[in-house]
Design a protein around this motif. Structure first.
Motif, PDB file in Angstrom:
ATOM      1  N   SER A 196       0.839  -1.194   0.000  1.00 36.20           N
ATOM      2  CA  SER A 196       0.000   0.000   0.000  1.00 36.20           C
ATOM      3  C   SER A 196       0.875   1.245   0.000  1.00 36.20           C
ATOM      4  O   SER A 196       2.038   1.220   0.369  1.00 36.20           O
ATOM      5  CB  SER A 196      -0.936  -0.003   1.211  1.00 36.20           C
ATOM      6  OG  SER A 196      -0.209   0.230   2.379  1.00 36.20           O
ATOM      7  N   ARG A 197       0.282   2.346  -0.435  1.00 32.87           N
ATOM      8  CA  ARG A 197       0.995   3.618  -0.515  1.00 32.87           C
ATOM      9  C   ARG A 197       0.121   4.686   0.134  1.00 32.87           C
ATOM     10  O   ARG A 197      -1.088   4.624   0.083  1.00 32.87           O
ATOM     11  CB  ARG A 197       1.272   3.972  -1.967  1.00 32.87           C
ATOM     12  CG  ARG A 197       2.128   2.920  -2.673  1.00 32.87           C
ATOM     13  CD  ARG A 197       2.327   3.205  -4.134  1.00 32.87           C
ATOM     14  NE  ARG A 197       3.409   4.109  -4.456  1.00 32.87           N
ATOM     15  CZ  ARG A 197       4.698   3.848  -4.314  1.00 32.87           C
ATOM     16  NH1 ARG A 197       5.087   2.708  -3.832  1.00 32.87           N
ATOM     17  NH2 ARG A 197       5.614   4.720  -4.659  1.00 32.87           N
ATOM     18  N   ARG A 222      -0.930   8.655   0.142  1.00 32.89           N
ATOM     19  CA  ARG A 222      -0.935   9.854  -0.694  1.00 32.89           C
ATOM     20  C   ARG A 222      -0.422  11.011   0.160  1.00 32.89           C
ATOM     21  O   ARG A 222      -1.046  11.383   1.148  1.00 32.89           O
ATOM     22  CB  ARG A 222      -2.345  10.146  -1.195  1.00 32.89           C
ATOM     23  CG  ARG A 222      -2.476  11.435  -1.945  1.00 32.89           C
ATOM     24  CD  ARG A 222      -1.908  11.308  -3.319  1.00 32.89           C
ATOM     25  NE  ARG A 222      -1.907  12.637  -3.941  1.00 32.89           N
ATOM     26  CZ  ARG A 222      -1.147  12.950  -4.942  1.00 32.89           C
ATOM     27  NH1 ARG A 222      -0.354  12.068  -5.480  1.00 32.89           N
ATOM     28  NH2 ARG A 222      -1.186  14.155  -5.444  1.00 32.89           N
ATOM     29  N   GLU A 249       6.333   9.372  -4.916  1.00 37.28           N
ATOM     30  CA  GLU A 249       7.576   9.182  -4.181  1.00 37.28           C
ATOM     31  C   GLU A 249       8.342  10.494  -4.181  1.00 37.28           C
ATOM     32  O   GLU A 249       8.399  11.188  -5.184  1.00 37.28           O
ATOM     33  CB  GLU A 249       8.426   8.102  -4.842  1.00 37.28           C
ATOM     34  CG  GLU A 249       7.861   6.724  -4.664  1.00 37.28           C
ATOM     35  CD  GLU A 249       8.770   5.656  -5.241  1.00 37.28           C
ATOM     36  OE1 GLU A 249      10.002   5.860  -5.287  1.00 37.28           O
ATOM     37  OE2 GLU A 249       8.229   4.621  -5.647  1.00 37.28           O
ATOM     38  N   THR A 259       5.516   3.401   5.375  1.00 38.83           N
ATOM     39  CA  THR A 259       4.681   3.164   4.200  1.00 38.83           C
ATOM     40  C   THR A 259       5.263   3.952   3.038  1.00 38.83           C
ATOM     41  O   THR A 259       5.698   5.091   3.221  1.00 38.83           O
ATOM     42  CB  THR A 259       3.241   3.686   4.470  1.00 38.83           C
ATOM     43  OG1 THR A 259       2.723   3.047   5.633  1.00 38.83           O
ATOM     44  CG2 THR A 259       2.324   3.424   3.307  1.00 38.83           C
ATOM     45  N   ALA A 260       5.254   3.386   1.852  1.00 33.87           N
ATOM     46  CA  ALA A 260       5.688   4.128   0.661  1.00 33.87           C
ATOM     47  C   ALA A 260       4.716   5.276   0.408  1.00 33.87           C
ATOM     48  O   ALA A 260       3.527   5.178   0.724  1.00 33.87           O
ATOM     49  CB  ALA A 260       5.728   3.195  -0.545  1.00 33.87           C
ATOM     50  N   THR A 261       5.234   6.367  -0.132  1.00 31.10           N
ATOM     51  CA  THR A 261       4.370   7.524  -0.419  1.00 31.10           C
ATOM     52  C   THR A 261       4.127   7.642  -1.920  1.00 31.10           C
ATOM     53  O   THR A 261       4.924   7.221  -2.736  1.00 31.10           O
ATOM     54  CB  THR A 261       4.986   8.836   0.101  1.00 31.10           C
ATOM     55  OG1 THR A 261       6.264   9.023  -0.495  1.00 31.10           O
ATOM     56  CG2 THR A 261       5.105   8.819   1.614  1.00 31.10           C
ATOM     57  N   GLU A 262       3.012   8.236  -2.244  1.00 34.74           N
ATOM     58  CA  GLU A 262       2.637   8.518  -3.629  1.00 34.74           C
ATOM     59  C   GLU A 262       2.306   9.985  -3.734  1.00 34.74           C
ATOM     60  O   GLU A 262       1.417  10.445  -3.015  1.00 34.74           O
ATOM     61  CB  GLU A 262       1.422   7.666  -4.009  1.00 34.74           C
ATOM     62  CG  GLU A 262       0.947   7.867  -5.431  1.00 34.74           C
ATOM     63  CD  GLU A 262       1.968   7.412  -6.467  1.00 34.74           C
ATOM     64  OE1 GLU A 262       2.127   8.150  -7.447  1.00 34.74           O
ATOM     65  OE2 GLU A 262       2.600   6.359  -6.298  1.00 34.74           O
TER      66      GLU A 262
END
Length: 166
Positions: free
Chosen positions: A30-31, A33, A70, A65-68
């Protein structure tokens, strides 16, 4: 803005009410925002990139958590429960001498309770550093400012004291 040196166990007084920290994980892949701040000056962006590389894997028991999109200017933990943006412009609230502040591991933080319309929770913004860093914590995961310990250590290591040019 007034900064107080208080032991972390006392930070739960009126400025930062104690809420239960609920450990959570974001689903794998999951990413979150997170909109990066407007493009900061190159010197500020370099400090933020250095900070990005030193940020902890967990904050308040929440996994990174990965961001969107990036960006080396953003980070998140527990989905979007805790969101960091580095290189923000100076917040106008910094000029208010009545604003609450705390010192966590040699990093000064401005404290702001967010209105319910903005999702509640808190916004913590560093002061007296060469890059302003904002951390937003949703109302479910806001505890006392002890959750700032790992973030403060990374900031103290990578963002020198001083006044941001931005």
């Amino acid at each position: 803005m007034s900064f107080h040196r208080r032991p972390l166990r006392l930070l739960a007084l009126p400025a930062v009410p104690v809420l239960l920290a609920l450990p959570a994980c974001s689903p794998e892949g999951s990413r979150a925002r997170v909109d990066p701040p407007p493009t900061p000056p190159a010197a500020v962006a370099e400090l933020c990139a250095a900070l990005h590389g030193k940020l902890p894997a967990t904050v308040a028991g929440l996994e990174r958590t990965a961001t969107e999109p990036e960006s080396p200017l953003t980070a998140a933990w527990g989905g979007s429960a805790i969101v960091l943006r580095c290189g923000i412009p100076k917040p106008p609230e910094m000029a208010d001498p009545e604003q609450e502040g705390v010192q966590v591991d040699d990093v000064a933080w401005l404290l702001e309770k967010l209105p319910a319309g903005a999702g509640g929770g808190f916004r913590f913004t560093t002061g007296l550093r060469k890059a302003y860093t904002e951390v937003r914590v949703d109302k479910e995961h806001a505890t006392d400012a002890g959750m700032l310990v790992g973030l403060s250590a990374a900031i103290a290591e990578t963002v020198p004291e001083g006044i941001s040019p931005y």
